[in-house]
Design a protein around this motif. Structure first.
Motif, short mmCIF file in Angstrom:
data_model
loop_
_atom_site.label_atom_id
_atom_site.label_comp_id
_atom_site.label_asym_id
_atom_site.label_seq_id
_atom_site.Cartn_x
_atom_site.Cartn_y
_atom_site.Cartn_z
N UNK A 161 50.04 12.93 47.82
CA UNK A 161 50.81 12.17 48.80
C UNK A 161 51.95 13.04 49.31
N UNK A 162 52.83 12.46 50.09
CA UNK A 162 53.89 13.26 50.70
C UNK A 162 54.91 13.79 49.69
N UNK A 163 54.83 13.34 48.44
CA UNK A 163 55.76 13.80 47.40
C UNK A 163 55.12 14.76 46.41
N UNK A 164 53.86 15.09 46.61
CA UNK A 164 53.12 15.90 45.63
C UNK A 164 53.43 17.38 45.79
N UNK A 165 53.39 18.10 44.66
CA UNK A 165 53.51 19.56 44.70
C UNK A 165 52.15 20.21 44.79
N UNK A 166 51.16 19.64 44.12
CA UNK A 166 49.79 20.12 44.26
C UNK A 166 49.46 21.37 43.49
N UNK A 167 50.40 21.91 42.75
CA UNK A 167 50.12 23.15 42.02
C UNK A 167 49.24 22.84 40.82
N UNK A 168 48.05 23.46 40.81
CA UNK A 168 47.10 23.27 39.70
C UNK A 168 46.87 21.79 39.40
N UNK A 169 46.65 21.02 40.46
CA UNK A 169 46.53 19.57 40.32
C UNK A 169 45.27 19.18 39.56
N UNK A 170 45.38 18.08 38.83
CA UNK A 170 44.23 17.48 38.17
C UNK A 170 43.58 16.49 39.13
N UNK A 171 42.32 16.24 38.91
CA UNK A 171 41.66 15.17 39.64
C UNK A 171 42.19 13.83 39.14
N UNK A 178 40.59 4.89 45.27
CA UNK A 178 40.29 3.74 46.12
C UNK A 178 41.53 2.87 46.32
N UNK A 179 42.34 2.72 45.28
CA UNK A 179 43.58 1.96 45.41
C UNK A 179 44.53 2.65 46.39
N UNK A 180 44.61 3.97 46.30
CA UNK A 180 45.47 4.76 47.19
C UNK A 180 45.04 4.58 48.64
N UNK A 181 43.73 4.66 48.89
CA UNK A 181 43.19 4.47 50.23
C UNK A 181 43.50 3.07 50.74
N UNK A 495 41.86 23.45 36.83
CA UNK A 495 42.10 22.09 36.35
C UNK A 495 41.16 21.07 36.98
N UNK A 496 40.51 21.47 38.08
CA UNK A 496 39.53 20.58 38.70
C UNK A 496 38.35 20.31 37.78
N UNK A 497 38.12 21.21 36.82
CA UNK A 497 37.03 21.02 35.87
C UNK A 497 37.39 20.08 34.73
N UNK A 498 38.65 19.70 34.63
CA UNK A 498 39.08 18.85 33.53
C UNK A 498 38.92 17.38 33.88
N UNK A 499 39.01 16.53 32.87
CA UNK A 499 38.80 15.11 33.05
C UNK A 499 39.84 14.52 33.99
N UNK A 500 39.45 13.56 34.83
CA UNK A 500 40.40 12.92 35.74
C UNK A 500 41.49 12.18 34.99
N UNK A 501 42.65 12.07 35.62
CA UNK A 501 43.80 11.40 35.02
C UNK A 501 44.29 10.31 35.96
N UNK A 502 45.03 9.33 35.44
CA UNK A 502 45.58 8.30 36.33
C UNK A 502 46.60 8.89 37.30
N UNK A 503 46.72 8.25 38.46
CA UNK A 503 47.72 8.67 39.44
C UNK A 503 48.99 7.85 39.26
N UNK A 504 50.12 8.50 39.39
CA UNK A 504 51.39 7.83 39.21
C UNK A 504 51.82 7.20 40.54
N UNK A 505 51.49 5.94 40.71
CA UNK A 505 51.82 5.26 41.96
C UNK A 505 53.33 4.98 42.04
#
Length: 505
Positions: A161-171, A178-181, A495-505
């Motif tokens: 989102x507009x506040x993300x850094x995106x460095x080595x992000x996890x899925x 879907x909630x974000x969308x 990190x894209x190969x690692x298990x998905x994590x919850x998003x901090x809404x």
């Protein structure tokens, strides 16, 4: 006011120059940035902030990805090209060029949307309130739409989102995506105007895209309510001639369009044009008047059999041996399709515009034909689908009214019952080559979807006379509807190969 005007113009320039250069939101970006010279007629300078989201933002996905992902992989298109053919044969590997460009292209839209939101917030005091609200809403709609494609292609992907850094992000978890969308589209639907300028999205565009999301989530009553509101708005209708939706730029932004990509032609500029014609025109036909027109995409051999007798959509969509088109090569008396240059003895007519000699602004790999992303026919068929829900069939009056309007435009008789099979067949024909069929198959009962895919003929004729079919059949497996993560993205971020994590809404 003059001081504010200058500040906003400066902001617009900065955004368009730097919109896709930031690495804050994704580690694998498209080279395409937003452009300043594609404003629709009557647009104010403030609307320029949003402008590139209708053109360069989507260019990479439209360039090769939309048809390859949405139609070739789903069995509508045979493509005997190195990077296209694996989609036709459902054998896509993670190093496929189209797969990688789809990822970068869609995340480019996300990145540019977030950049716009950031810069609007930073300069809020210098922007008129309505322009600020509309800019945020357009950005959220575009971001949500890009994520809607991303999650349906790859499942779990990183949320930026507009506040993300995106460095080595996890899925992130699919449910969170879907909630974000959903949150983005709901917010856009509240804020977007009900009276958008031609070529711009509005409140009902967001509602229509939200209805499609609700169908994916099997929230059928909510989807029906949204479609009903769009229908009852009276803002949209079906264009009388189906072919004009795709084959004549003079009908861009018609009464049927809720969201379309706004292409322009500059023969010395790359990334603002529609390139689809170059890959669709029959090889050697000379229809484009230039060096392109390779016939890379060809209809699969079983497509013509889907059309009922008298269906007016067939000829503007698919060329069959002997079809005559007086509007193509018009200065030479018209064009008659010959099956021999095509490996499937067929070619597409849809999204083939012609040449400059035919009166259109066309040059090498460039047309100004809009790409339909969401149109009123989809709202009508989504209404039918929402009322059908998970039932085998329905004779609901509201569903039948919407469904039969689409059939009536095609010159077909009304039906009194809609089934899962008839609904998705209608969608397959209506939205052929619009990148939707793969996602339609996803929404179906999985056993029915797999049965349909397995029954498809994806082969081609191996002899010069086009009589000996080399059959290709696909047996889908459980991972058919989730494509491999692109090798290019993983090489940058393991990190894209690692298990998905919850998003901090």
């Amino acid at each position: 006011m003059k001081k504010q005007f200058k500040k906003v113009l400066g902001l617009v320039t900065i955004i368009f120059l730097l919109g896709s250069c930031s690495e804050d939101f994704t580690d694998l970006l498209s080279e395409n940035s937003l452009c300043t010279d594609c404003l629709p007629p009557g647009a104010s300078p403030y609307e320029g902030i949003q402008n590139g989201m209708y053109t360069k933002g989507w260019f990479d996905y439209n360039f090769k990805g939309m048809i390859t992902q949405g139609d070739t992989y789903a069995g509508n298109v045979w493509a005997n090209d190195g990077e296209f053919r694996p989609f036709a044969e459902a054998s896509v590997l993670n190093d496929n060029g189209v797969l990688n460009s789809n990822w970068t292209g869609l995340f480019s839209v996300v990145n540019q949307s977030n950049s716009l939101i950031q810069d609007l917030i930073k300069d809020k005091e210098n922007i008129p309130e309505d322009a600020y609200i509309q800019g945020i809403a357009v950005s959220k709609f575009m971001r949500a739409t890009a994520y809607f494609y991303l999650v349906r292609i790859w499942g779990a992907v990183p949320i930026y989102d507009e506040n993300s850094t995106g460095i080595n992000a996890f899925r992130n978890l699919e449910s969170d995506i879907y909630k974000f969308i959903e949150l983005d589209l709901e917010d856009a639907a509240k804020k977007l105007t009900t009276e958008p300028k031609p070529g711009r999205i509005g409140k009902f565009t967001a509602m229509g895209m939200l209805a499609k999301l609700k169908l994916n989530l099997k929230k059928y009553n909510e989807a029906a309510d949204l479609c009903r509101e769009v229908i009852n708005s009276g803002k949209y209708d079906l264009l009388e001639d189906y072919g004009n939706l795709f084959n004549n730029p003079e009908f861009n932004n018609s009464k049927e369009s809720l969201f379309s990509l706004q292409w322009t032609v500059n023969c010395n500029t790359w990334g603002t044009q529609n390139t689809e014609q170059a890959y669709l025109v029959p090889s050697g036909s000379g229809i484009t008047g230039g060096g392109d027109g390779w016939g890379s995409y060809m209809p699969t051999t079983d497509l013509p059999g889907l059309y009922e007798s008298g269906d007016r959509r067939r000829k503007p969509s698919i060329m069959i041996d002997g079809d005559f088109y007086p509007e193509l090569l018009s200065k030479k008396g018209g064009y008659t399709f010959d099956k021999l240059p095509s490996q499937t003895a067929l070619n597409f007519r849809k999204y083939v515009i012609g040449s400059a000699a035919d009166g259109f602004n066309v040059c090498f790999m460039r047309t100004e034909q809009n790409t339909n992303m969401l149109r009123y026919a989809d709202i009508l068929l989504m209404m039918a689908e929402a009322k059908l829900g998970s039932n085998v069939s329905t004779n609901d009056g509201e569903a039948l009214s919407a469904f039969n309007k689409v059939r009536s435009r095609a010159g077909l008789s009304s039906v009194t019952t809609i089934t899962q099979t008839s609904l998705f067949k209608e969608r397959r024909i209506e939205f052929l080559l619009e990148g939707q069929y793969y996602f339609d198959l996803q929404r179906r009962n999985r056993a029915d979807a797999f049965a349909e895919i397995a029954a498809q003929e994806r082969g081609f004729y191996g002899d010069d006379a086009r009589t000996q079919l080399n059959s290709i059949k696909v047996v889908p497996t459980d991972d058919y509807f989730t494509l491999p993560l692109p090798a290019g993205a993983i090489s940058i971020n393991e990190n894209l190969n690692k298990a998905p994590v919850p998003f901090n809404f």
